[in-house]
Design a protein around this motif. Sequence first.
Motif, PDB file in Angstrom:
ATOM      1  N   SER A  77       0.840  -1.192   0.000  1.00  0.00           N
ATOM      2  CA  SER A  77       0.000   0.000   0.000  1.00  0.00           C
ATOM      3  C   SER A  77       0.876   1.244   0.000  1.00  0.00           C
ATOM      4  O   SER A  77       1.856   1.319   0.737  1.00  0.00           O
ATOM      5  N   LEU A  78       0.530   2.181  -0.848  1.00  0.00           N
ATOM      6  CA  LEU A  78       1.218   3.467  -0.848  1.00  0.00           C
ATOM      7  C   LEU A  78       0.343   4.416  -0.033  1.00  0.00           C
ATOM      8  O   LEU A  78      -0.807   4.680  -0.398  1.00  0.00           O
ATOM      9  N   HIS A 109      -0.827  10.165  -7.399  1.00  0.00           N
ATOM     10  CA  HIS A 109      -0.677   9.099  -6.401  1.00  0.00           C
ATOM     11  C   HIS A 109      -1.498   7.876  -6.839  1.00  0.00           C
ATOM     12  O   HIS A 109      -1.001   6.750  -6.858  1.00  0.00           O
ATOM     13  N   GLN A 110      -2.772   8.140  -7.223  1.00  0.00           N
ATOM     14  CA  GLN A 110      -3.660   7.038  -7.591  1.00  0.00           C
ATOM     15  C   GLN A 110      -3.222   6.354  -8.881  1.00  0.00           C
ATOM     16  O   GLN A 110      -3.292   5.132  -8.994  1.00  0.00           O
ATOM     17  N   CYS A 168      -0.377   4.082  -8.170  1.00  0.00           N
ATOM     18  CA  CYS A 168      -0.853   2.865  -7.502  1.00  0.00           C
ATOM     19  C   CYS A 168      -1.477   1.905  -8.507  1.00  0.00           C
ATOM     20  O   CYS A 168      -1.229   0.697  -8.466  1.00  0.00           O
ATOM     21  N   GLN A 169      -2.281   2.468  -9.401  1.00  0.00           N
ATOM     22  CA  GLN A 169      -2.940   1.631 -10.416  1.00  0.00           C
ATOM     23  C   GLN A 169      -1.909   0.940 -11.298  1.00  0.00           C
ATOM     24  O   GLN A 169      -1.993  -0.251 -11.571  1.00  0.00           O
ATOM     25  N   LEU A 215      -0.677  -1.244  -6.471  1.00  0.00           N
ATOM     26  CA  LEU A 215      -0.599  -0.900  -5.049  1.00  0.00           C
ATOM     27  C   LEU A 215      -1.952  -0.436  -4.539  1.00  0.00           C
ATOM     28  O   LEU A 215      -2.769   0.075  -5.304  1.00  0.00           O
ATOM     29  N   SER A 241      -3.986   2.264  -2.792  1.00  0.00           N
ATOM     30  CA  SER A 241      -3.802   3.699  -2.532  1.00  0.00           C
ATOM     31  C   SER A 241      -4.550   4.111  -1.267  1.00  0.00           C
ATOM     32  O   SER A 241      -5.744   3.829  -1.133  1.00  0.00           O
TER      33      SER A 241
END
Length: 112
Positions: free
Chosen positions: A16-17, A35-36, A39-40, A44, A46
């Motif tokens: 997880s970030l 950020h999202q 993660c995608q 990860l 988010s």
Amino acid sequence: MVRKTNEESDTQPVISLIGNKIDLEHMRTVKMEKHQRFCQENGLMSQFVSAKTGDSACLCFQRLAAEILGIKLSKAEMEQSQHVVKADIVNYSQELVARAVNPPRSSMCSVQ
Ligand SMILES: Nc1nc2c(ncn2[C@@H]2O[C@H](COP(=O)(O)OP(=O)(O)OP(=O)(O)O)[C@@H](O)[C@H]2O)c(=O)[nH]1
């Protein structure tokens, strides 16, 4: 956050970030979309928390645990760990309110 794994394991670690300091949203430097997207693209989870206010701190661990166990958290379960944010209601004087609603007119105009 990483679950311990080894090279022979078939399972991928859950990562997880976590963006901290969401109480300082107005000072954000990394855009939420960036950020999202990261993660995608990297598989990860988010998440955003505030270590200071505790906002979403428990939920972040709950979500990780649920992901590892393959459990889907219900809306009620997610809301259960959310704190009620308390705020003071400011009683502005009527004069200030009137001024905000009908600000004094100026003959000058500025375009930025
Ligand atoms: N407003 C706010 N301040 C925070 C939050 N988390 C940490 N801080 C503050 O940020 C500063 C750095 O916190 P640390 O716990 O030292 O964080 P760190 O990751 O060890 O920081 P560095 O090693 O200095 O990069 C401290 O002044 C904390 O009080 C948060 O969620 N909100």
